[in-house]
Enzyme design. Structure first.
Site, PDB file in Angstrom:
ATOM      1  N   ARG A  62       0.784  -1.248   0.000  1.00  0.00           N
ATOM      2  CA  ARG A  62       0.000   0.000   0.000  1.00  0.00           C
ATOM      3  C   ARG A  62       0.814   1.295   0.000  1.00  0.00           C
ATOM      4  O   ARG A  62       0.218   2.365  -0.032  1.00  0.00           O
ATOM      5  CB  ARG A  62      -0.979   0.035   1.187  1.00  0.00           C
ATOM      6  CG  ARG A  62      -1.946  -1.133   1.248  1.00  0.00           C
ATOM      7  CD  ARG A  62      -2.881  -1.161   0.058  1.00  0.00           C
ATOM      8  NE  ARG A  62      -3.945  -2.144   0.237  1.00  0.00           N
ATOM      9  CZ  ARG A  62      -4.393  -2.936  -0.737  1.00  0.00           C
ATOM     10  NH1 ARG A  62      -3.918  -2.828  -1.969  1.00  0.00           N
ATOM     11  NH2 ARG A  62      -5.352  -3.793  -0.506  1.00  0.00           N
ATOM     12  N   ASP A 152      -1.986  -6.616 -11.172  1.00  0.00           N
ATOM     13  CA  ASP A 152      -2.857  -7.290 -10.210  1.00  0.00           C
ATOM     14  C   ASP A 152      -3.856  -6.345  -9.538  1.00  0.00           C
ATOM     15  O   ASP A 152      -3.525  -5.224  -9.169  1.00  0.00           O
ATOM     16  CB  ASP A 152      -2.054  -7.977  -9.115  1.00  0.00           C
ATOM     17  CG  ASP A 152      -2.979  -8.646  -8.128  1.00  0.00           C
ATOM     18  OD1 ASP A 152      -3.645  -9.610  -8.512  1.00  0.00           O
ATOM     19  OD2 ASP A 152      -3.084  -8.158  -6.987  1.00  0.00           O
ATOM     20  N   ASN A 278     -11.074 -10.923  -4.014  1.00  0.00           N
ATOM     21  CA  ASN A 278     -11.089 -11.109  -5.454  1.00  0.00           C
ATOM     22  C   ASN A 278      -9.847 -11.874  -5.898  1.00  0.00           C
ATOM     23  O   ASN A 278      -8.738 -11.376  -5.676  1.00  0.00           O
ATOM     24  CB  ASN A 278     -11.143  -9.747  -6.158  1.00  0.00           C
ATOM     25  CG  ASN A 278     -11.404  -9.891  -7.640  1.00  0.00           C
ATOM     26  OD1 ASN A 278     -11.831 -10.945  -8.100  1.00  0.00           O
ATOM     27  ND2 ASN A 278     -11.139  -8.842  -8.387  1.00  0.00           N
ATOM     28  N   ASP A 305      -1.446 -12.873  -1.267  1.00  0.00           N
ATOM     29  CA  ASP A 305      -2.356 -11.796  -1.681  1.00  0.00           C
ATOM     30  C   ASP A 305      -2.764 -10.962  -0.459  1.00  0.00           C
ATOM     31  O   ASP A 305      -3.928 -10.539  -0.338  1.00  0.00           O
ATOM     32  CB  ASP A 305      -3.598 -12.327  -2.410  1.00  0.00           C
ATOM     33  CG  ASP A 305      -4.320 -11.233  -3.200  1.00  0.00           C
ATOM     34  OD1 ASP A 305      -3.823 -10.082  -3.209  1.00  0.00           O
ATOM     35  OD2 ASP A 305      -5.365 -11.523  -3.796  1.00  0.00           O
TER      36      ASP A 305
HETATM   37  O1  DOR Z   1      -8.934  -9.163  -3.051  1.00  0.00           O
HETATM   38  C1  DOR Z   1      -8.099  -8.550  -3.684  1.00  0.00           C
HETATM   39  N1  DOR Z   1      -7.547  -7.426  -3.207  1.00  0.00           N
HETATM   40  N2  DOR Z   1      -7.751  -8.988  -4.914  1.00  0.00           N
HETATM   41  C2  DOR Z   1      -6.943  -8.272  -5.713  1.00  0.00           C
HETATM   42  O2  DOR Z   1      -6.662  -8.722  -6.786  1.00  0.00           O
HETATM   43  C3  DOR Z   1      -6.482  -6.935  -5.301  1.00  0.00           C
HETATM   44  C4  DOR Z   1      -6.426  -6.826  -3.862  1.00  0.00           C
HETATM   45  C5  DOR Z   1      -6.246  -5.418  -3.357  1.00  0.00           C
HETATM   46  O3  DOR Z   1      -5.408  -4.684  -3.880  1.00  0.00           O
HETATM   47  O4  DOR Z   1      -6.897  -5.056  -2.367  1.00  0.00           O
END
Ligand code: DOR
Length: 431
Positions: A62, A152, A278, A305
């Site tokens: 982030r 991504d 996701n 992830d």
């Molecule tokens: O759940 C998800 N969050 N899938 C992703 O591909 C991106 C990620 C995010 O950046 O929060």
């Protein structure tokens, strides 16, 4: 140079009788029974399992842009506590990591924090807009030496652009990590398309939206003789596509997340947005197929992830909440629960899927190395018999969106060591 350190009575890969390991100048200097180690600091390993430091190909740190959700410092701390010694930081920051300037900033910040090797992932397309390629060559040539590129969070859905990206990274010795999601098929989607979504009244995200992109990309990778990596594989059908491609020698690798190994869409019943992610949580048949594929190597590795979100983005109604879950501090324990306890992987297998393969795929030389004399002392010590209860508020991340809240999970990382320096010990971050 730091004082030599003697780890006494540890079990590399959890096999054989306990041995001693002497670390000198960041390197494994000696390995064997009853080492002398005069003058060395001593650590009593008491039969702890030693593994190479874990490598995460997929984390959202982030920074820059959303330092209210996570920073490179807090994400690195979570990583070290979770047993990671290297983390690949995804490009969907603000600004997007699509230039040499931004990836160098992330790389330098990671190095200054010093808890894990932070490898910036470069965006495939400028601004993640999916319209034209980002400066892949400049990012590769930068101090960050980017080798993995990904949009991504979004899919590179334009076939020609994906083809060009694959052709381009081949020359750079890199890999395209694809978030496989056909956006036309998932417009408005809120949950895995199936019986649970129908019951809850949530718009469905069909498995074919992932599987069709993976199939297309495998063919494009074949034609370009390029390396493709598939992010967060979530369906049994994708496993079959990957099997087909690998049997034909196509250069494709794939990752699965801990949450897709453990959780199913049944969790959505209470509409708690902590379960929104996701790709979405799928069915029990999918988790079973993913576990089997990780065991037999069709899925190469585990990647977290790790997706921290600030409270205002997550603690709201389902449709407005951002997708994503924390993962760095819980990943190893979830792999133990889903793969090791049921006998699908042994500790050598854990080292393969959480360290060796991801290091190789991401091009992180110096990581995922064997526990052997002359190799970097980049390793972790794990208590396999301990268990702990997950409390989001106690995790090192700034955010607390863990789907494992309150769960008792097996295994505890007691020491994380990066090139001879202890970065985390007994639940505390050092240095
Ligand atoms: O759940 C998800 N969050 N899938 C992703 O591909 C991106 C990620 C995010 O950046 O929060």
């Amino acid at each position: 140079m730091t004082r030599p350190l003697l780890l006494r009575g540890i079990r590399p890969y959890g096999v054989g009788d306990p041995v001693d390991l002497l670390v000198r100048d960041g390197v494994i200097a000696e390995l064997g029974a009853q080492l002398d180690g005069t003058g060395a600091e001593r650590f009593d390993g008491g039969g702890l399992v030693a593994l190479p430091g874990l490598v995460d190909l997929h984390a959202h740190l982030r920074e820059p842009g959303r330092e209210d959700a996570e920073t490179i410092a807090t994400g690195s701390a979570a990583a070290a506590l979770g047993g990671y010694t290297a983390v690949f930081a995804m490009a969907n920051t603000d600004p997007v990591a699509d230039t040499a300037v931004v990836v160098e900033h992330v790389y330098r910040r990671g190095r200054d924090v010093g808890l894990v090797d932070v490898h910036p992932v470069g965006a495939v397309t400028a601004g993640l807009r999916g319209e034209r390629l980002a400066e892949l060559g400049a990012m590769a040539a930068s101090a960050a030496a980017v080798r993995m590129f990904s949009d991504d969070g979004l899919c590179v859905h334009d076939s020609l652009l994906m083809r060009r990206a694959l052709e381009y990274v081949r020359g750079l010795g890199g890999v395209i990590a694809q978030h496989a999601e056909d956006p036309r098929l998932t417009a408005g989607a809120q949950a895995h398309e199936g019986e649970v979504a129908a019951r809850l009244g949530l718009a469905g995200w069909p498995a074919a939206a992932e599987e069709s992109i993976v199939a297309r990309d495998c063919l494009l990778a074949r034609d370009a003789a390029a390396s493709l990596h598939v992010c967060h594989v979530s369906t049994a059908g994708t496993v079959e596509v990957l099997r087909w491609a690998k049997e034909r020698g196509i250069r494709v690798s794939a990752e699965v997340t801990p949450h897709h190994l453990l959780l199913t869409d049944e969790r959505l019943a209470g509409y708690d947005p902590v379960n929104k992610v996701n790709p979405p949580l799928r069915t029990a048949a999918d988790t079973a197929a993913l576990r089997a594929a990780l065991a037999d190597g069709i899925v190469d590795c585990v990647a977290t992830d790790h997706a921290p979100h600030a409270g205002q983005d997550k603690d709201c109604e389902w449709s407005a909440a951002r997708p994503g879950m924390l993962g760095l501090q819980t990943a190893l324990s979830v792999v133990l629960a889903t793969m090791v306890r049921p006998g699908l992987l042994d500790w050598r297998g854990v080292a393969r899927v959480m360290s060796e393969r991801p290091a190789r795929i991401g091009g992180a030389t110096g990581q995922g190395r064997p526990i052997a004399v002359g190799e970097p002392a980049t390793l972790i010590l794990v208590d396999p018999d301990a268990s702990w209860t997950v409390r989001g508020a106690q995790l090192a991340s700034l955010a607390d969106n863990t789907p494992f809240e309150g769960m008792e999970l097996p295994g505890r990382v007691l020491v994380t060591m990066l090139r001879g320096a202890i970065t985390a010990e007994d639940g505390k971050v050092l240095c």
